[in-house]
Design a protein around this motif. Structure first.
Motif, mmCIF file in Angstrom:
data_model
loop_
_atom_site.group_PDB
_atom_site.id
_atom_site.type_symbol
_atom_site.label_atom_id
_atom_site.label_comp_id
_atom_site.label_asym_id
_atom_site.label_seq_id
_atom_site.Cartn_x
_atom_site.Cartn_y
_atom_site.Cartn_z
ATOM 1 N N ILE A 40 9.043 6.439 -4.863
ATOM 2 C CA ILE A 40 7.601 6.711 -4.718
ATOM 3 C C ILE A 40 7.309 7.560 -3.486
ATOM 4 O O ILE A 40 6.199 7.553 -2.961
ATOM 5 C CB ILE A 40 6.795 5.395 -4.660
ATOM 6 N N GLN A 41 8.311 8.291 -3.004
ATOM 7 C CA GLN A 41 8.154 9.072 -1.780
ATOM 8 C C GLN A 41 6.974 10.031 -1.846
ATOM 9 O O GLN A 41 6.203 10.162 -0.884
ATOM 10 C CB GLN A 41 9.433 9.848 -1.488
ATOM 11 N N SER A 42 6.790 10.701 -2.980
ATOM 12 C CA SER A 42 5.702 11.677 -3.084
ATOM 13 C C SER A 42 4.339 11.003 -2.989
ATOM 14 O O SER A 42 3.402 11.555 -2.410
ATOM 15 C CB SER A 42 5.804 12.457 -4.396
ATOM 16 N N VAL A 43 4.246 9.796 -3.540
ATOM 17 C CA VAL A 43 2.983 9.036 -3.464
ATOM 18 C C VAL A 43 2.716 8.614 -2.019
ATOM 19 O O VAL A 43 1.616 8.783 -1.498
ATOM 20 C CB VAL A 43 3.033 7.796 -4.382
ATOM 21 N N GLU A 44 3.758 8.098 -1.376
ATOM 22 C CA GLU A 44 3.605 7.630 -0.005
ATOM 23 C C GLU A 44 3.244 8.772 0.951
ATOM 24 O O GLU A 44 2.400 8.635 1.827
ATOM 25 C CB GLU A 44 4.892 6.944 0.453
ATOM 26 N N ASP A 45 3.862 9.927 0.734
ATOM 27 C CA ASP A 45 3.594 11.080 1.597
ATOM 28 C C ASP A 45 2.173 11.609 1.436
ATOM 29 O O ASP A 45 1.648 12.275 2.337
ATOM 30 C CB ASP A 45 4.590 12.203 1.305
ATOM 31 N N SER A 46 1.553 11.319 0.297
ATOM 32 C CA SER A 46 0.215 11.848 0.031
ATOM 33 C C SER A 46 -0.906 10.903 0.450
ATOM 34 O O SER A 46 -2.080 11.244 0.302
ATOM 35 C CB SER A 46 0.071 12.165 -1.470
ATOM 36 N N LEU A 47 -0.557 9.729 0.969
ATOM 37 C CA LEU A 47 -1.589 8.768 1.356
ATOM 38 C C LEU A 47 -2.382 9.288 2.551
ATOM 39 O O LEU A 47 -1.805 9.836 3.492
ATOM 40 C CB LEU A 47 -0.960 7.417 1.711
ATOM 41 N N PRO A 48 -3.694 9.076 2.558
ATOM 42 C CA PRO A 48 -4.493 9.487 3.723
ATOM 43 C C PRO A 48 -4.162 8.601 4.935
ATOM 44 O O PRO A 48 -3.624 7.494 4.771
ATOM 45 C CB PRO A 48 -5.933 9.264 3.260
ATOM 46 N N PRO A 49 -4.486 9.074 6.147
ATOM 47 C CA PRO A 49 -4.082 8.353 7.367
ATOM 48 C C PRO A 49 -4.596 6.917 7.451
ATOM 49 O O PRO A 49 -3.963 6.070 8.096
ATOM 50 C CB PRO A 49 -4.677 9.207 8.490
ATOM 51 N N HIS A 50 -5.742 6.630 6.823
ATOM 52 C CA HIS A 50 -6.313 5.282 6.972
ATOM 53 C C HIS A 50 -5.681 4.272 6.018
ATOM 54 O O HIS A 50 -6.008 3.091 6.052
ATOM 55 C CB HIS A 50 -7.830 5.318 6.743
ATOM 56 N N ILE A 51 -4.753 4.715 5.165
ATOM 57 C CA ILE A 51 -4.048 3.798 4.266
ATOM 58 C C ILE A 51 -2.611 3.656 4.726
ATOM 59 O O ILE A 51 -1.882 4.639 4.855
ATOM 60 C CB ILE A 51 -4.103 4.291 2.808
ATOM 61 N N LYS A 52 -2.189 2.422 4.953
ATOM 62 C CA LYS A 52 -0.815 2.151 5.383
ATOM 63 C C LYS A 52 -0.063 1.445 4.248
ATOM 64 O O LYS A 52 -0.626 0.591 3.556
ATOM 65 C CB LYS A 52 -0.809 1.256 6.633
#
Length: 212
Positions: free
Chosen positions: A195-207
């Motif tokens: 899920i690397q592509s999903v994780e890399d696309s998360l906005p800064p306020h989502i951890k």
């Protein structure tokens, strides 16, 4: 940002498990406030002052539990008065509550019990209907310091009736949401790659955290 300081030798030696900071963290998240640090320290005036010095570099809301009892090992109230360089005042409502508290139980009231009505003069008293030690709310140099008893049900009573409603106004009506997705049959390193592509696309306020 918030920091929680729990005070008590019993916490450090494992005699008592600290459930207070976990509960406080959950409740603060509900009103949009984030804990950046939890600190457990001994019943020692110098340790308390040092913890406060560090806390105010990280947080503007500092919640303290423990050390408000009537015995000599309880140093929090006296240390806070020293830390903020202030004297004491007698809270008459607390004094009346203490008298009633012991009278209804058919117990004598000692001088050390009455002295619990003496609070630092710059604090706002937080009433404690479930025990004898009042809580204290300080606002100093743009920061909020809240001192509460270490007894969990007394602390929760103060948080629910007084502290959380007041702090909620600072959370701008938001909350911090935690969502758990359960997976099975795949290790965390493989899942991370998948899920690397999903994780890399998360906005800064989502951890995103992996909890095996």
């Amino acid at each position: 940002n918030c920091e929680v300081i729990t005070i008590g030798d019993e916490l450090l030696i494992g005699q008592v498990v600290d459930t207070n900071s976990a509960w406080i963290g959950q409740e603060l998240n509900k009103i949009g406030l984030e804990i950046v640090q939890k600190t457990a320290i001994s019943d020692d005036a110098n340790h308390i002052k040092a913890a406060l010095d560090l806390a105010k570099t990280r947080a503007n809301i500092i919640l303290i539990t423990g050390g408000l009892g009537p015995t000599k090992d309880d140093l929090t109230k006296q240390t806070l008065a020293q830390y903020f360089n202030c004297g004491y005042r007698t809270d008459e409502a607390v004094k009346e509550h203490l008298t009633d508290f012991f009278t209804r139980r058919g117990m004598p009231i000692l001088d050390v019990n009455i002295q619990q009505a003496d609070v630092p003069e710059i604090c706002e008293t937080i009433f404690n209907p479930l025990g004898t030690a009042p809580g204290m709310w300080f606002e100093v140099d743009g920061r909020i310091y809240v001192s509460m008893p270490g007894v969990p049900y007394e602390m929760k009573g103060m948080m629910e009736s007084f502290v959380l409603p007041r702090l909620a106004k600072m959370g701008e009506g938001q909350s911090i949401v935690h969502k758990t997705l359960m997976t099975v049959g795949i290790g965390e390193s493989f899942l991370s790659k998948k899920i690397q592509s999903v994780e890399d696309s998360l906005p800064p306020h989502i951890k995103l955290a992996y909890l095996p």
